[in-house]
Design a protein around this motif. Structure first.
Motif, mmCIF file in Angstrom:
data_model
loop_
_atom_site.group_PDB
_atom_site.id
_atom_site.type_symbol
_atom_site.label_atom_id
_atom_site.label_comp_id
_atom_site.label_asym_id
_atom_site.label_seq_id
_atom_site.Cartn_x
_atom_site.Cartn_y
_atom_site.Cartn_z
ATOM 1 N N GLY A 340 37.106 27.083 34.234
ATOM 2 C CA GLY A 340 37.953 26.995 35.699
ATOM 3 C C GLY A 340 38.850 26.213 35.687
ATOM 4 N N LEU A 341 40.184 26.504 34.744
ATOM 5 C CA LEU A 341 41.090 25.956 34.936
ATOM 6 C C LEU A 341 42.088 27.149 35.513
ATOM 7 N N GLN A 343 41.371 28.759 37.608
ATOM 8 C CA GLN A 343 41.005 29.584 39.242
ATOM 9 C C GLN A 343 41.843 27.460 39.623
ATOM 10 N N ASP A 344 42.339 26.830 39.219
ATOM 11 C CA ASP A 344 42.645 25.692 39.529
ATOM 12 C C ASP A 344 44.136 25.566 39.515
ATOM 13 N N ARG A 346 45.851 23.446 40.823
ATOM 14 C CA ARG A 346 47.240 21.479 39.847
ATOM 15 C C ARG A 346 47.356 22.198 38.329
ATOM 16 N N TYR A 347 45.931 23.482 37.808
ATOM 17 C CA TYR A 347 46.099 23.614 36.163
ATOM 18 C C TYR A 347 46.961 24.524 35.777
ATOM 19 N N LYS A 349 46.336 28.901 37.477
ATOM 20 C CA LYS A 349 45.847 29.526 38.184
ATOM 21 C C LYS A 349 47.346 30.617 38.872
#
Length: 422
Positions: A340-341, A343-344, A346-347, A349
């Protein structure tokens, strides 16, 4: 609030006991060292009382392992070390490490390893134990000089997808610019050679009658090395060690550099203002799908004192946190291992969407295969026997067939008696 913060500081210091951890890695200034230092600085800020001393080990994972064995023999091992995936089995069989699953149960109730998908967790598994926490994962990509492509009359928007296409492109580059078409990374870990052999349908090891046997003398393996050696023989590719090959690419003497995605950040920085750097997938043998050994490493603990083990585990927790992986991917090119990193927002994406070369490696993940580890106490020597064969073939000192058949005989002698499951 001030009293609470002071208490937290004192508790952190008490846990750390003023400990200075020794962290062994393979990262240079152009290959992740700035990110290593940034991660250490942030970890130390969050963990008063624990310092980390980073120590670079030359000659990549092979050199680190050789130095590690000497340090263990002298009774002065590092607390944490990057262990290449190809050597996890060797470490499991021969060295006194602290299993990561044991540390995870002791200090974090299984939460650290529990974040990983089963196939990622398996990267650290050998002999039924977690040799280390999976950390870095890379695959081999094709970096190329778009400006040199244009000078040679090639379309930089359409790099070839096959080795035959790259041979034709290299011939045109040579004819029109006098430059080499490509440089394929050459190191004694056999990473590039295995990518060629596996992508051509071969394998480095096979299981026969319950025992391991070398697979490097198969027609598929010989064909793969013959293709590489042929490019070098015809002056279309460089057949030199990594440092020379990388410098040739940076100087505009070779149009392409096939190496790990982990060098993305360093190459982008080094080529800035020199030429337009682009990335493409690793070439295939015709319509065969690629099979790319997963490069990179696990973080393995060798600390013997329980307090140092606890501090080392705190360090590993941070390196493999969402924040840690974000800094590591941005500063290198390694693929983040937590789901998921990418797609996030905050990280990673936004970062991945703005870095097409990084996306090349992510798109190649479905073609990842395990990096072969030769079994037994002579596994390191078996790996070196294969590297010598590659060197002989690329230097024209022996035909690829003769070099690989000689290597297969030596490997079989070294690993004879090592059992496998068919």
């Amino acid at each position: 609030m001030k009293r609470i913060l002071a208490s937290m500081f004192l508790l952190a210091y008490a846990l750390g006991q003023g400990i200075t951890l020794q962290y062994w890695h393979i990262n240079t200034e152009a290959f992740g060292l700035p990110a290593v230092r940034q991660l250490i600085q942030e970890f130390e800020r969050r963990n008063p009382g624990i310092k980390v001393e980073e120590r670079y080990q030359p000659n990549a994972y092979t050199g680190l392992l050789q130095n590690l064995q000497a340090a263990l023999a002298a009774g002065n091992p590092p607390d944490v070390a990057q262990i290449g995936y190809l050597y996890t089995q060797y470490v499991a069989e021969n060295l006194p490490y602290v299993p990561a699953d044991e540390l995870d149960r002791r200090y974090t109730q299984g939460r650290v390893l529990g974040r990983y998908a089963p196939n990622i967790r398996a990267l650290g598994l050998a002999k039924g134990k977690m040799v280390g926490v999976p950390y870095s994962l890379s695959n081999i990509v094709t970096y190329y000089n778009a400006d040199l492509f244009r000078r040679a009359g090639l379309d930089p928007d359409r790099p070839s997808a096959t080795w035959e296409g790259w041979r034709r492109a290299a011939q045109q580059i040579k004819a029109r610019t006098g430059k080499y078409g490509l440089y394929l990374i050459l190191l004694d870990d056999n990473w590039a050679l295995e990518a060629l052999i596996r992508s051509n349908g071969g394998t480095l090891l096979r299981c026969e009658g319950g025992f391991y046997r070398a697979g490097v003398d198969s027609p598929e393996a010989i064909g793969a090395l013959s293709m590489w050696a042929g490019l070098v023989r015809d002056g279309l590719a460089l057949g030199v060690p990594l440092q020379q090959g990388e410098q040739a690419f940076l100087a505009g003497e070779a149009a392409a550099f096939m190496t790990t995605i982990a060098r993305r950040a360093g190459l982008q920085e080094q080529t800035k203002g020199r030429f337009e750097l682009r990335g493409a997938r690793f070439p295939t043998f015709g319509s065969r799908p690629p099979a790319l050994p997963g490069g990179g490493n696990v973080l393995t603990v060798f600390a013997r004192d329980p307090k140092r083990q606890e501090a080392a585990w705190k360090f590993i927790q941070f390196l493999t946190s969402p924040e840690g992986f974000t800094l590591w991917t941005k500063g290198t090119g390694y693929v983040p291992l937590l789901p998921g990193l990418t797609q996030d927002p905050r990280y990673l994406k936004d970062f991945v969407s703005q870095n097409p070369i990084q996306k090349v490696a992510i798109d190649q993940l479905p073609f990842t295969v395990p990096w072969t580890s030769f079994p037994g106490k002579n596994g390191l020597a078996a790996s070196q026997a294969l590297f010598r064969a590659t060197q002989k073939a690329l230097a024209g000192q022996a035909t690829p067939e003769a070099a690989l058949k000689e290597a297969a005989q030596e490997i079989n002698r070294l690993i004879g008696g090592e059992r496998c499951s068919e």
